[in-house]
Design an enzyme around this catalytic site. Structure first.
Site, PDB file in Angstrom:
ATOM      1  N   LYS A 177     -51.818  67.821 -13.154  1.00 14.50           N
ATOM      2  CA  LYS A 177     -52.945  67.186 -12.463  1.00 14.50           C
ATOM      3  C   LYS A 177     -54.123  68.154 -12.421  1.00 14.50           C
ATOM      4  O   LYS A 177     -54.147  69.110 -11.664  1.00 14.50           O
ATOM      5  CB  LYS A 177     -52.579  66.800 -11.024  1.00 14.50           C
ATOM      6  CG  LYS A 177     -53.596  65.819 -10.465  1.00 14.50           C
ATOM      7  CD  LYS A 177     -53.747  65.867  -8.971  1.00 14.50           C
ATOM      8  CE  LYS A 177     -54.736  66.850  -8.469  1.00 14.50           C
ATOM      9  NZ  LYS A 177     -56.136  66.688  -8.892  1.00 14.50           N
TER      10      LYS A 177
ATOM     11  N   GLY B 298     -52.782  75.288  -0.513  1.00 15.23           N
ATOM     12  CA  GLY B 298     -51.489  75.950  -0.759  1.00 15.23           C
ATOM     13  C   GLY B 298     -50.533  75.762   0.416  1.00 15.23           C
ATOM     14  O   GLY B 298     -49.335  75.533   0.235  1.00 15.23           O
TER      15      GLY B 298
ATOM     16  N   GLU C  41     -50.615  80.184  -6.522  1.00 13.47           N
ATOM     17  CA  GLU C  41     -51.669  81.142  -6.899  1.00 13.47           C
ATOM     18  C   GLU C  41     -52.890  80.739  -6.099  1.00 13.47           C
ATOM     19  O   GLU C  41     -53.516  79.719  -6.396  1.00 13.47           O
ATOM     20  CB  GLU C  41     -51.974  81.037  -8.403  1.00 13.47           C
ATOM     21  CG  GLU C  41     -50.821  81.391  -9.316  1.00 13.47           C
ATOM     22  CD  GLU C  41     -50.581  82.881  -9.402  1.00 13.47           C
ATOM     23  OE1 GLU C  41     -51.358  83.664  -8.814  1.00 13.47           O
ATOM     24  OE2 GLU C  41     -49.590  83.266 -10.030  1.00 13.47           O
TER      25      GLU C  41
ATOM     26  N   CYS D 215     -60.876  83.498  -8.638  1.00 14.84           N
ATOM     27  CA  CYS D 215     -59.981  83.965  -7.575  1.00 14.84           C
ATOM     28  C   CYS D 215     -59.890  85.482  -7.562  1.00 14.84           C
ATOM     29  O   CYS D 215     -59.591  86.079  -6.538  1.00 14.84           O
ATOM     30  CB  CYS D 215     -58.600  83.359  -7.774  1.00 14.84           C
ATOM     31  SG  CYS D 215     -57.970  83.614  -9.421  1.00 14.84           S
TER      32      CYS D 215
ATOM     33  N   GLU E   9     -63.272  83.828   1.481  1.00 12.38           N
ATOM     34  CA  GLU E   9     -63.546  83.711   0.052  1.00 12.38           C
ATOM     35  C   GLU E   9     -64.818  82.874  -0.131  1.00 12.38           C
ATOM     36  O   GLU E   9     -64.855  81.708   0.255  1.00 12.38           O
ATOM     37  CB  GLU E   9     -62.369  83.015  -0.623  1.00 12.38           C
ATOM     38  CG  GLU E   9     -62.488  82.984  -2.119  1.00 12.38           C
ATOM     39  CD  GLU E   9     -61.318  82.286  -2.791  1.00 12.38           C
ATOM     40  OE1 GLU E   9     -60.893  81.222  -2.296  1.00 12.38           O
ATOM     41  OE2 GLU E   9     -60.836  82.795  -3.809  1.00 12.38           O
TER      42      GLU E   9
END
Ligand code: NAD
Length: 450
Positions: free
Chosen positions: A153, A211, A228, A262, A352
């Site tokens: 996906k 996540g 990840e 990332c 982030e």
């Protein structure tokens, strides 16, 4: 419901796609489940042959794939070519690896014990929008090599390269049902894959926030998961470093892919004794980043992926930053290269940003550098710049992150394991380690007693 896919550098639609829902997800999982027994029975060397053929097809169609990726993500064409080159390398690597990934024989009383690596079954691969083809290949390569069937996906914003990869997989000769791709919402298709009783594992790359949902959802069926996730990596510059070299490399480590990486070293930690000098060099190097049309061969940074994402990135910069670059005066979700002097407690240093914004932070000595570098919930990657080899190794070992570079700022190599510590996730992609995440160890005892 249809999905309109935009080019972030023009804000114009480039595709209209049908979106899958729960029913289509269940159908794809059923196709993958049906294809699994025959696929796992294919000899590893024959699976390798198909992967090698897929790698060759990616090479033969590299320019088309690079253009798709560049137009869909807004990334400079030169970078997109490099990424598609890596996709081919990943398939070549796992073609070469799969028949070398064996078990062991273990001395036990009364017979022989052997271990085997068995595939898991149907694996759901959920990937983000920043490196769509690349990250898909990191999962497809080892998953297929080990004998799993997959449902991939892609992210809603960037589904185009995954659809093309599926066509190439069919052309390479992968049997029907082995490689499935579903375009659809994370909260619908992704969520269904996570909860589906016939999906054995979810390999997820994306935000730490989602996540967490993957982990929670997977608990219901005790699914295997690899995660990840996000990062807030540090680029640590000591006073004994080659400052010119470190400053020249620093922009690439945070502004590449417009900071939507990332592994972005979005905290630049600089020893106080060289702070002013290094900041001057860093500003000069950042001024040199060429921002513009992704189709231009010399462009180094394109726009952000969406208008909404640009708003999020902008919310991190309060007041006048230390440096703000230029952006083209044309449609596109542009955001300038930005340097902000900060402390490690500021929001820009803790969360982030996922955009071209670097927080520059001073530190006192080696112990302080390690303390500040580790003072984050994340632990994905990082760089250390010093001419002292022993210090480089000491700091690398003391840093709570999965991938460290010394006097360099690259994180990803096909042959080496990649993944996070702490809230950057767990499990490793790439290298031989990735094969462990797509197989289970089985122990078989054979009696030798008469
Ligand atoms: P995201 O978490 O929003 O989405 C990632 C994928 O998950 C997409 O395909 C999305 O559709 C799907 N998803 C969203 N909600 C879901 C749900 N409820 N259930 C199941 N699936 C769902 O991330 P993004 O914005 O696409 O990507 C940016 C993030 O990815 C950043 O945090 C970045 O650090 C991270 N990332 C990590 C790595 C790594 O290897 N560690 C690499 C690239 C990106």
């Amino acid at each position: 419901m249809t999905l309109t896919v935009l080019n972030p550098a023009t804000e114009q639609p480039i595709a209209e796609l049908e979106q899958a829902g729960v029913e289509e997800t269940d159908e794809a999982v059923a196709r993958a489940k049906e294809a699994y027994p025959a696929w796992r029975a294919v000899a590893p060397a024959d699976r390798a042959r198909l992967l090698r053929r897929l790698a060759t097809l990616v090479e033969e169609n590299a320019e088309e794939l690079a253009r798709i990726e560049s137009q869909n993500v807004g990334k400079p064409i030169s970078g997109a070519r490099g990424e598609i080159g890596m996709v081919a390398q990943v398939f070549h690597f796992y073609a070469g690896a799969v028949d070398k990934h064996g078990g062991e024989t273990i001395p036990v009383a009364g017979g022989v014990a052997a271990t085997f690596r068995e595939p898991l079954g149907v694996v759901g691969l959920i990937v983000p929008w920043n490196f769509p083809a690349n990250i898909a290949s990191w999962k497809l390569g080892p998953a297929l090599a080990c004998g799993n069937t997959v449902v991939l996906k892609p992210a809603e914003l960037t589904p185009l390269s995954a659809l093309r990869l599926r066509e190439l997989a069919l052309e390479a000769g992968f049997p029907e049902g082995v490689v499935n791709v579903l375009v659809g919402k994370g909260s619908v298709v992704g969520q269904r894959l996570i909860e589906h009783p016939h999906v054995a594992k979810i390999a997820f790359t994306g935000s730490t926030e989602v996540g967490r949902l993957v982990m929670q959802g997977a608990a219901g069926t005790i699914k295997r998961v690899t995660l990840e996730l996000g990062g807030k990596s540090a680029n640590v510059v000591f006073e004994d470093a080659d400052l010119e070299k470190a400053a020249a490399a620093a922009p690439y480590s945070v502004f590449d892919n417009a900071g939507q990486d990332c592994c972005a070293r979005s905290r630049v930690l600089v020893q106080r004794s060289v702070y002013d000098r290094f900041l001057e060099l860093l500003v000069d190097a950042t001024r040199g980043v060429k921002v513009g049309d992704p189709e231009d061969e010399s462009t180094e940074m394109g726009p952000l992926v969406s208008a909404q994402h640009r708003e999020t990135v902008a919310s991190f910069v309060e007041g006048e930053p230390t440096f703000r670059g230029d952006v083209p005066d044309r449609p596109g979700f542009w955001y300038p290269c930005t340097l902000v002097e900060a402390t490690n407690e500021d929001r820009v240093a803790r969360e982030e940003v996922f955009g071209p914004v670097a927080a520059v932070i001073p530190f006192e000595d080696e112990a302080d550098a390690i303390r500040v570098s580790n003072d984050t919930p994340y632990g994905l990657s990082g760089s250390i710049w010093t001419r002292d080899g022993a210090r480089a190794l000491r700091v690398a070992r003391a840093t709570d992150a999965g991938v460290i570079s010394v006097n360099a700022n690259t994180s990803v190599r096909v042959q080496t394991p990649f993944g996070g510590f702490k809230q950057s996730g767990f499990g490793r992609e790439l290298g031989m380690h990735a094969l462990e995440g797509y197989s289970e160890v089985k122990s078989v005892f054979i009696s030798t007693e008469g």
